[in-house]
Design an enzyme around this catalytic site. Structure first.
Site, PDB file in Angstrom:
ATOM      1  CG  HIS A 264      74.878 -13.884 -52.777  1.00 44.38           C
ATOM      2  ND1 HIS A 264      74.498 -15.143 -52.394  1.00 44.38           N
ATOM      3  CD2 HIS A 264      76.138 -14.011 -53.261  1.00 44.38           C
ATOM      4  CE1 HIS A 264      75.485 -15.997 -52.659  1.00 44.38           C
ATOM      5  NE2 HIS A 264      76.485 -15.335 -53.179  1.00 44.38           N
TER       6      HIS A 264
ATOM      7  CD  GLU B 213      83.775 -16.641 -47.262  1.00 44.20           C
ATOM      8  OE1 GLU B 213      83.698 -17.764 -46.727  1.00 44.20           O
ATOM      9  OE2 GLU B 213      83.574 -16.471 -48.490  1.00 44.20           O
TER      10      GLU B 213
END
Lengths: 338, 330
Positions: A130, A62
């Site tokens: 998450h 990322e």
């Protein structure tokens, strides 16, 4: 006109922008694998076939993929980057905060970083990592524009406006709003579909939207909480309390013109936020309300937000964590009586 | 010095004017840095500084292998890169004094020198932060089928960062036109590389990503230039990235008033004997068509230019309060 959910509307918006402007490309993880998912939530499904070489699958990296988007944007491209889950933005944040957001200023206005970063957020049965509401970590960063989309119409129009904007724009999307039907629908998903016009349109990045008019109380929310606020208003209407519901939508900058106009009318405001109360965007909005229209308040600002704990897994605890319609109704009812 | 075996053409085979140009650039950086150090220590220059005395040949050798429309990314130690890429002494000096006439209108400062018109993005002062960025710039060129190359400067310290791994890996898998230039000066701030890497031959890392790495004497400007020319040509031809490890040494502190007590005396002396300016001057004088007088004249001219730039920078316009809130958004 056609009825679409947020995932489909975003997909069409991306495709239309890629057709309109060859500088636009997508970069992310698992976004263009043949036979794959089209990203974690199907937004880019099928686009790699339509735009060969412009839907770029990256390694699981990322920080790296965000830096690549920033660098490409600085060289005049218009990348749409995304992370599979908003939580992963912590890995990307050096590039977003230290490079994308500051490059224009520290270059004396000679650099542009026209990039979009999309990120799904929200507590959805996936435990603590998450699930976080990430928008709070970026709203206080000068140089970033931060928006949150709660309807398919807004998702498409805001995506297009963000792609065309010359600045880095972060778009937060909610996992329970992508679609309430089909294989990828999440348990507990809410219908966020809209009638989508055939013609090209954009939604400004700096305007809140009044979703329901009312004169007794103002309820502010965004993403899933905008829907819960609207549901609460329906219940409150049955009790004779007319709530005005505003989808804040633009989290940085915040549209105090629209919010202020409502509060000057109602004198009472509930701010609903998914995410821990401490340090939340609702705290910033509450302070901003005091500065912009505090004189109009007839009662202190009320916040309904999540507990100051990590997002829990157990459905019982997750439901207790996230603000729900009954808690919003209760808070609004009590405030309306003060 | 243990470098990758290659052949560098001797100085006698180069064009005289080209060599004098390289020499002028190297001396310009040294004189600029020495003057800035003086201004900083006497207290007239604001901020902090990270200087590159002793490392001049890396910036000059690499940038001389680039075309004007190629790009570089730099770090917090970027004065030399900026001068090597063609930014003017004046716009840098003005920037260091925080003036609106500086290359970043006084909003960048020492660590963020850059000029988009000269092919240098503002310096990235987060260690390794420029590596994925450079890969993204190279991706833009590749997507547009433009034959441009990015030279990405970073230090040995950056190799330990995750951003190095992520950026270098993506440049490799997509064959991006980027030359990774690691200026290995043996120290990440004050910590010696032997304490932070088991394999301190940084160019070895390239093989792990599937491309070519090379260790070069970074204090030999012609060796740097030759290696950079090879790397740039390969990258421009679509063969993907190259990692150049340039062995060099920082003669001055990491920043501000650092007195370098962590650099052993014998190590310092050994490296001072390999100073890039002295060595290049010896090569030039050995040709026979360049005299000490020629070299002295270059230095005298540069001293004058820098002095004039300091005088002008000290009188350059400072920002007004309205500048504070400008340039946040495009």
């Amino acid at each position: 006109m056609k009825r679409q959910g947020i995932a489909e509307a975003l997909r069409d918006g991306i495709a239309e922008e890629m057709t309109r402007d060859e500088r636009v490309f997508c970069i992310g993880e698992d976004i263009g694998v043949p036979g794959g998912w089209g990203g974690a939530f199907t937004v880019t499904l099928g686009l790699s076939e339509r735009f060969p070489g412009r839907i770029i699958d990256t390694p699981i990296a990322e920080l790296g993929l965000t830096g690549i988007a920033v660098g490409a944007a600085m060289m005049g491209m218009r990348p749409i980057a995304d992370v599979q889950y908003g939580d992963f933005l912590f890995l990307a944040s050096d590039q977003l905060i230290n490079n994308a957001a500051k490059m224009r200023y520290m270059s004396g206005g000679t650099v542009k970083v026209p990039m979009v970063m999309r990120a799904p957020i929200g507590a959805t049965g996936r435990g603590s990592q998450h699930a976080q509401s990430m928008e709070r970590y970026f709203t206080g960063v000068p140089g970033l524009k931060v928006v949150a989309v709660s309807t398919a119409y807004d998702a498409k129009g805001i995506l297009k406006a963000a792609v065309r904007d010359d600045n880095p724009v972060m778009i937060f999307e909610h996992k329970l709003l992508y679609g309430s039907k089909g294989a990828r629908a999440e348990p507990g998903a809410v219908d966020a579909t809209s009638e989508i016009p055939e013609d090209d349109y954009v939604v400004p990045l700096d305007r809140a939207a009044v979703r329901r008019e009312g004169r007794h109380i103002t309820i502010l929310g965004w993403l899933l909480m905008a829907h819960f606020a609207a549901a609460a208003a329906e219940i409150l209407a049955g009790e004779g309390i007319e709530a005005e519901v505003i989808d804040v939508r633009s989290l940085s900058p915040i549209d105090y013109e629209t919010i202020g106009a409502s509060i000057r009318k109602t004198g009472r405001v509930v701010i609903v936020e998914e995410g821990p109360k401490t340090g939340g965007v609702s705290a910033e909005i509450a302070a901003g309300i005091m500065e912009h229209c505090g004189d109009s308040l007839m009662a202190p600002v009320v916040r309904v937000a999540s507990a100051d704990v990590p997002v829990p897994f157990s459905p019982v605890l997750e439901n207790a964590y996230r603000p729900d319609v009954p808690r919003i109704v209760e808070a609004a009812r009590r405030l309306a009586q003060t | 010095m243990n470098t990758t075996p290659t052949t560098t053409p001797p100085a006698s085979t180069y064009d005289r004017q080209f060599l004098l140009g390289l020499y002028e650039r190297i001396v310009l950086i040294r004189e600029f840095e020495e003057r800035v150090k003086f201004l900083f220590l006497e207290g007239t220059m604001p901020g902090t500084i990270h200087q590159c005395q002793g490392q001049e040949a890396t910036a000059v050798g690499v940038c001389a292998a680039l075309r004007a429309d190629d790009w570089i990314t730099s770090t917090f130690r970027g004065h030399g890169h900026a001068l090597a890429k063609g930014l003017s002494v004046q716009e840098l000096m003005d920037e260091l004094f925080g003036a609106t006439t500086g290359c970043c209108k006084g909003k960048g400062g020492s660590m963020h020198m850059g000029n988009m018109a000269r092919g240098m993005v503002p310096g990235i002062a987060i260690v390794a932060g420029g590596i994925p960025l450079a890969a993204g710039m190279a991706l833009a060129f590749k997507l547009r089928r433009q034959p441009q190359v990015v030279a990405c400067f970073f230090g040995d310290g950056a190799v330990a960062e995750g951003a190095f791994h992520e950026g270098v890996n993506m440049a490799a898998i997509w064959n991006l036109p980027v030359v990774f230039v690691c200026e290995n000066n043996l120290y990440g701030a004050s910590t010696h590389i032997e304490k932070v890497m088991k394999n301190s031959r940084i160019s070895d890392r390239a093989a792990a990503y599937g491309f070519r790495g090379e260790t070069v004497d970074g204090n030999d400007v012609l060796a740097v230039h030759a290696a950079a020319q090879r790397a740039v040509a390969e990258s421009r031809a679509g063969q993907g990235p190259v990692l150049l490890e340039l062995l060099t040494y920082r003669r001055t502190g990491h920043s501000r008033r650092d007195a370098c007590h962590y650099q052993p005396k014998d190590e310092r002396e050994a490296w001072f004997a390999r100073d890039p300016i002295t060595r290049f001057a010896e090569q030039l004088l050995a040709r026979g068509d360049i005299s000490q007088t020629d070299l002295d004249a270059i230095k005298a001219r540069l001293e004058q230019r820098i002095q004039a730039a300091v005088v002008q920078a000290q009188q350059a316009p400072q920002p007004t309060l309205t500048d504070l809130t400008e340039d946040v958004f495009a």
